[in-house]
Design a protein around this motif. Structure first.
Motif: not given
Length: 151
Positions: A20, A22-25
């Protein structure tokens, strides 16, 4: 999706953090971790569980299952780790992590992956108790769980 077969234990928190980072999706992360119990289904004390597999064959089946999950649900990513070899009571056996924009897809895909891992992935389990070793037979309840996903 990442599929890993390994003999060594894994760290659930580290695996989720790596997946997860760095994920913003992603709006939902669902995890399932299977752990080696200390008792057999008949109640005998379990010393260890040994999982055997055919290298190559397991990866092919896991890839097939993963492709079907991606076709059914909108997944941002997924991870399946399955151990093989001798596993002691209390140690992790399997990890399924699904990432999706919404929780329903993440939950359903995780359940689907686990149901098919239990019934379609070519692993053979042998229980080790104080009285010796015995192979574990397939369970009708696992087949019934996988059957609910058939189209």
């Amino acid at each position: 999706m990442t599929v890993r077969l390994q003999t060594e234990p894994f760290d659930l928190g580290a695996e989720v953090a790596r997946l997860t980072d760095g994920r913003s999706d992603v709006g939902a992360v669902v995890t399932f971790m299977g752990v080696c119990r200390d008792r057999t289904d008949s109640g005998a004390e379990l010393v260890a569980l040994t999982l055997e597999h055919y290298p190559g064959m397991v990866e092919d089946e896991l890839s097939r299952i993963e492709a079907e999950a991606r076709a059914r649900w909108s997944l941002a990513d997924a991870l399946v780790i399955h151990r093989h070899g001798r596993i002691l009571a209390g140690e992790p056996i399997v990890l399924v992590v699904t990432l999706a924009p919404h929780r329903a897809a993440a939950f359903e895909a995780a359940e689907f992956l686990m149901d098919y891992l239990k019934t379609s992935a070519p692993f053979w389990k042998q229980e080790e108790t104080a009285d010796g070793r015995s192979w574990v037979a397939a369970k009708a309840t696992d087949d019934a769980a996988a059957d609910r996903w058939k189209k």
